[in-house]
Design a protein around this motif. Sequence first.
Motif, PDB file in Angstrom:
ATOM      1  N   PRO A   1      15.218   4.361 -18.215  1.00 46.60           N
ATOM      2  CA  PRO A   1      14.272   3.316 -18.611  1.00 46.60           C
ATOM      3  C   PRO A   1      13.660   2.601 -17.412  1.00 46.60           C
ATOM      4  CG  PRO A   1      16.443   3.025 -19.680  1.00 46.60           C
ATOM      5  CD  PRO A   1      16.595   4.111 -18.694  1.00 46.60           C
ATOM      6  N   ARG A   2      12.400   2.108 -17.645  1.00 48.69           N
ATOM      7  CA  ARG A   2      11.669   1.418 -16.599  1.00 48.69           C
ATOM      8  C   ARG A   2      12.358   0.100 -16.225  1.00 48.69           C
ATOM      9  NH1 ARG A   2       6.148   2.749 -16.468  1.00 48.69           N
ATOM     10  NH2 ARG A   2       5.994   1.310 -14.710  1.00 48.69           N
ATOM     11  N   VAL A   3      12.136  -0.324 -14.980  1.00 49.58           N
ATOM     12  CA  VAL A   3      12.675  -1.600 -14.496  1.00 49.58           C
ATOM     13  C   VAL A   3      11.543  -2.377 -13.824  1.00 49.58           C
ATOM     14  CG1 VAL A   3      15.012  -0.704 -14.181  1.00 49.58           C
ATOM     15  CG2 VAL A   3      13.384  -0.546 -12.297  1.00 49.58           C
ATOM     16  N   THR A   4      11.684  -3.702 -13.722  1.00 50.09           N
ATOM     17  CA  THR A   4      10.623  -4.505 -13.107  1.00 50.09           C
ATOM     18  C   THR A   4      10.758  -4.506 -11.582  1.00 50.09           C
ATOM     19  OG1 THR A   4      11.984  -6.455 -13.453  1.00 50.09           O
ATOM     20  CG2 THR A   4      10.278  -6.023 -15.089  1.00 50.09           C
ATOM     21  N   GLY A   5       9.692  -4.936 -10.925  1.00 53.24           N
ATOM     22  CA  GLY A   5       9.613  -4.906  -9.463  1.00 53.24           C
ATOM     23  C   GLY A   5       8.330  -4.176  -9.108  1.00 53.24           C
ATOM     24  N   THR A   6       8.114  -3.915  -7.825  1.00 51.87           N
ATOM     25  CA  THR A   6       6.911  -3.170  -7.448  1.00 51.87           C
ATOM     26  C   THR A   6       6.986  -1.768  -8.041  1.00 51.87           C
ATOM     27  OG1 THR A   6       6.720  -4.413  -5.418  1.00 51.87           O
ATOM     28  CG2 THR A   6       5.526  -2.329  -5.528  1.00 51.87           C
ATOM     29  N   GLN A   7       5.928  -1.386  -8.750  1.00 51.91           N
ATOM     30  CA  GLN A   7       5.966  -0.115  -9.480  1.00 51.91           C
ATOM     31  C   GLN A   7       5.434   1.024  -8.612  1.00 51.91           C
ATOM     32  OE1 GLN A   7       7.537  -0.006 -12.537  1.00 51.91           O
ATOM     33  NE2 GLN A   7       8.041  -2.105 -11.939  1.00 51.91           N
ATOM     34  N   TRP A   8       6.222   1.342  -7.579  1.00 50.41           N
ATOM     35  CA  TRP A   8       5.863   2.435  -6.666  1.00 50.41           C
ATOM     36  C   TRP A   8       5.978   3.788  -7.354  1.00 50.41           C
ATOM     37  CZ3 TRP A   8       4.093   0.692  -2.117  1.00 50.41           C
ATOM     38  CH2 TRP A   8       4.690  -0.393  -1.458  1.00 50.41           C
ATOM     39  N   GLY A   9       5.055   4.706  -7.009  1.00 54.08           N
ATOM     40  CA  GLY A   9       5.329   6.124  -7.193  1.00 54.08           C
ATOM     41  C   GLY A   9       6.268   6.528  -6.064  1.00 54.08           C
ATOM     42  N   ASN A  10       6.150   7.781  -5.580  1.00 51.87           N
ATOM     43  CA  ASN A  10       7.069   8.212  -4.520  1.00 51.87           C
ATOM     44  C   ASN A  10       6.514   8.026  -3.112  1.00 51.87           C
ATOM     45  OD1 ASN A  10       9.574   8.953  -5.606  1.00 51.87           O
ATOM     46  ND2 ASN A  10       8.698  10.823  -6.482  1.00 51.87           N
ATOM     47  N   GLY A  11       5.392   7.312  -2.984  1.00 54.77           N
ATOM     48  CA  GLY A  11       4.756   7.236  -1.669  1.00 54.77           C
ATOM     49  C   GLY A  11       5.082   6.005  -0.843  1.00 54.77           C
ATOM     50  N   ALA A  12       6.184   5.304  -1.168  1.00 55.11           N
ATOM     51  CA  ALA A  12       6.594   4.188  -0.310  1.00 55.11           C
ATOM     52  C   ALA A  12       7.542   4.720   0.760  1.00 55.11           C
ATOM     53  CB  ALA A  12       7.239   3.065  -1.130  1.00 55.11           C
ATOM     54  N   MET A  13       7.087   5.762   1.429  1.00 49.91           N
ATOM     55  CA  MET A  13       7.856   6.373   2.528  1.00 49.91           C
ATOM     56  C   MET A  13       6.872   7.005   3.494  1.00 49.91           C
ATOM     57  SD  MET A  13       9.168   9.882   0.759  1.00 49.91           S
ATOM     58  CE  MET A  13       7.947  10.892  -0.106  1.00 49.91           C
ATOM     59  N   SER A  14       7.258   7.093   4.735  1.00 51.71           N
ATOM     60  CA  SER A  14       6.437   7.703   5.767  1.00 51.71           C
ATOM     61  C   SER A  14       7.374   8.064   6.908  1.00 51.71           C
ATOM     62  CB  SER A  14       5.361   6.731   6.270  1.00 51.71           C
ATOM     63  OG  SER A  14       4.492   6.339   5.218  1.00 51.71           O
ATOM     64  N   CYS A  15       6.875   8.923   7.811  1.00 48.12           N
ATOM     65  CA  CYS A  15       7.708   9.320   8.952  1.00 48.12           C
ATOM     66  C   CYS A  15       6.893   9.137  10.214  1.00 48.12           C
ATOM     67  CB  CYS A  15       8.133  10.783   8.790  1.00 48.12           C
ATOM     68  SG  CYS A  15       9.154  11.405  10.140  1.00 48.12           S
ATOM     69  N   ALA A  16       7.449   8.435  11.190  1.00 47.25           N
ATOM     70  CA  ALA A  16       6.697   8.160  12.420  1.00 47.25           C
ATOM     71  C   ALA A  16       7.613   8.232  13.627  1.00 47.25           C
ATOM     72  CB  ALA A  16       6.033   6.780  12.342  1.00 47.25           C
TER      73      ALA A  16
ATOM     74  N   LEU B   1       0.844  -1.193   0.000  1.00 44.86           N
ATOM     75  CA  LEU B   1       0.000   0.000   0.000  1.00 44.86           C
ATOM     76  C   LEU B   1       0.877   1.240   0.000  1.00 44.86           C
ATOM     77  CD1 LEU B   1      -2.561  -1.079   2.763  1.00 44.86           C
ATOM     78  CD2 LEU B   1      -2.732  -1.414   0.289  1.00 44.86           C
ATOM     79  N   GLU B   2       0.597   2.126  -0.944  1.00 48.22           N
ATOM     80  CA  GLU B   2       1.409   3.334  -1.070  1.00 48.22           C
ATOM     81  C   GLU B   2       0.682   4.524  -0.457  1.00 48.22           C
ATOM     82  OE1 GLU B   2       3.105   3.901  -4.941  1.00 48.22           O
ATOM     83  OE2 GLU B   2       3.359   6.064  -4.646  1.00 48.22           O
ATOM     84  N   THR B   3       1.428   5.404   0.191  1.00 45.54           N
ATOM     85  CA  THR B   3       0.848   6.610   0.777  1.00 45.54           C
ATOM     86  C   THR B   3       0.601   7.643  -0.321  1.00 45.54           C
ATOM     87  OG1 THR B   3       2.112   6.198   2.790  1.00 45.54           O
ATOM     88  CG2 THR B   3       1.193   8.404   2.520  1.00 45.54           C
ATOM     89  N   PRO B   4      -0.628   8.140  -0.436  1.00 47.12           N
ATOM     90  CA  PRO B   4      -0.864   9.205  -1.422  1.00 47.12           C
ATOM     91  C   PRO B   4      -0.079  10.467  -1.034  1.00 47.12           C
ATOM     92  CG  PRO B   4      -2.941   8.332  -0.540  1.00 47.12           C
ATOM     93  CD  PRO B   4      -1.841   7.798   0.317  1.00 47.12           C
ATOM     94  N   MET B   5       0.462  11.170  -2.027  1.00 48.28           N
ATOM     95  CA  MET B   5       1.302  12.332  -1.720  1.00 48.28           C
ATOM     96  C   MET B   5       0.548  13.396  -0.924  1.00 48.28           C
ATOM     97  SD  MET B   5       4.305  11.447  -2.685  1.00 48.28           S
ATOM     98  CE  MET B   5       5.422  12.842  -2.767  1.00 48.28           C
ATOM     99  N   ASP B   6      -0.790  13.434  -1.026  1.00 48.63           N
ATOM    100  CA  ASP B   6      -1.517  14.476  -0.276  1.00 48.63           C
ATOM    101  C   ASP B   6      -1.399  14.272   1.240  1.00 48.63           C
ATOM    102  OD1 ASP B   6      -3.430  12.606   0.457  1.00 48.63           O
ATOM    103  OD2 ASP B   6      -4.880  13.219  -1.055  1.00 48.63           O
ATOM    104  N   ALA B   7      -0.977  13.075   1.652  1.00 49.15           N
ATOM    105  CA  ALA B   7      -0.777  12.847   3.087  1.00 49.15           C
ATOM    106  C   ALA B   7       0.437  13.622   3.610  1.00 49.15           C
ATOM    107  CB  ALA B   7      -0.581  11.360   3.363  1.00 49.15           C
TER     108      ALA B   7
END
Lengths: 406, 114
Positions: free
Chosen positions: A145-160, A66-72
């Motif tokens: 060029p594109r590479v295979t693997g999970t195609q995340w945007g930039n939201g596979a990050m969070s701060c806690a 699950l990716e975090t939407p950038m609006d978060a």
Amino acid sequence: MSDGKFTRRALVAGAGTAALAVPAAGKLAGGMIDLGLPGGPSLRPTTPDFPGKRDMIVQRIRPPLLETPMDAFREGVITPNDRHFVRWNWSMPTEVRAGQHRVAVGGAVRKPVSLTLEEIAAAGEHVSIVAVNQCAGNGRGLSEPRVTGTQWGNGAMSCAKWTGVRLGDVLAKAGLADSAKRVRFAGLDVPLTDGAPQFIKSIPLDVALREDVLVAWAMNDEALPILHGFPLRIVVPGWFSTYWVKMLATIEVLTGEDESHYVAETYRWPTAPVKPGDKDFPTVPIEAMPPRSFITSHADGDTVARGRPLTLEGFAFGGDVGLAKVELVGAGEGGGWTAACQLGPDEHGPYAFRRWSVTLPHVTGDLAEIGSRATNTKGLSQPDALVWNPSGYARNVIERITLRAQ
Amino acid sequence: MRAALFLPLAFLLAACGAAPRVEFADASITLPDDPGDLPEGPGRDSVIENCTACHSPSTMLQQPKISREKWEATVKKMVTLYKAPVDEKAVPQIVDYLLAAQAGEGDVSRETPR
């Protein structure tokens, strides 16, 4: 069917083989989001249907990604638990009995021990640290060029804010042998097939004994949600989350290099730049995070008022050290122009997100391909061009947007 | 389905001001069902049978356009590394299907259209 065998747990969990695969099921609630992945496919569902989550971008239902939407990230520096990104490599348990859970500490130790959760919590001083948790593959889908693997945007990050005891205090319960070199972690998540590699990860002993490396049970002052590794997860501030093993069940002290798959064969990147198609280059494990920054006040293609001042805002982090500065940069190699950004207060220390803002006194025309560039206290800056690598790890190129003046 | 069941853990401050006591409660969740949607097309059954036991179809459908050789290598990786029980005779069908799916819109939304 060939000779691959599914283990009992897989069958019990109903995740099984052909006959059991893919039950007909209802659709998730929610909408769609376009992640802007070059060449696509770029649309992903969003849904509030995962337990303990508000709207999240669904990269995969099973095992959950699950990716975090950038609006978060538009306000504040702490990502709420219900927006924190989720990443599992193999199917995860959905139930954990606290009273029965044990953490085995063994390998190169004086006395192997098996600790209850209470014993872990009593192992030392309780420590809280705010730190960015970021997938090594965050932004992979944006690679060109594109590479295979999970195609995340930039939201596979969070701060806690993470709370627990120091890993060093837990290791002290068993006592390190003189031969100790690395510390390896395993969780309750295991492969579905016999002989497949379990997701186990290790860190060098000097890192394991850092004052801020934790065995954590709380996230933003709540119990770790199951999706984030209840009851315990490793926290290695400044390092990619691949080392932050969830549902911690085993700590194994190694006397040499770690030959296991997820350390020796993957989550590695080239020691020198490579091109698509290159083979047999030396690699090292992907460990410390480089600096990154994002504009959150505006999106690509937004219009801004010509002849007026313009305030841009965003957030940044230094990676494995604090931030030195953030600049707004114009188009082209080297930036063309730069404007110093004002950094928000250093509320939570070097491993946390920090906000920035900048006001341009007078918008004279379109702002083409502008981006923010973070530099950390080691002097490392975000690069103008992507450092391409075949697994799409550690993206930290300057992210650019174009604003139209009207 | 929203079946979250988080039993929150209590942070009890010990009266004497020593290290706070932490209480751990059991936890369980129910994950959403996986509709496992894959676009219609020849080979779809082979993909469902061989490729969806360990992960949702979005794992395949979200990949960027890649060559036949790269798909073949991916299937091989599933078998050799992850011990996927893949029927060797089905591999050409699986690869044909995945190439065809990518030639279409390749919309990962198929897991959840509403």
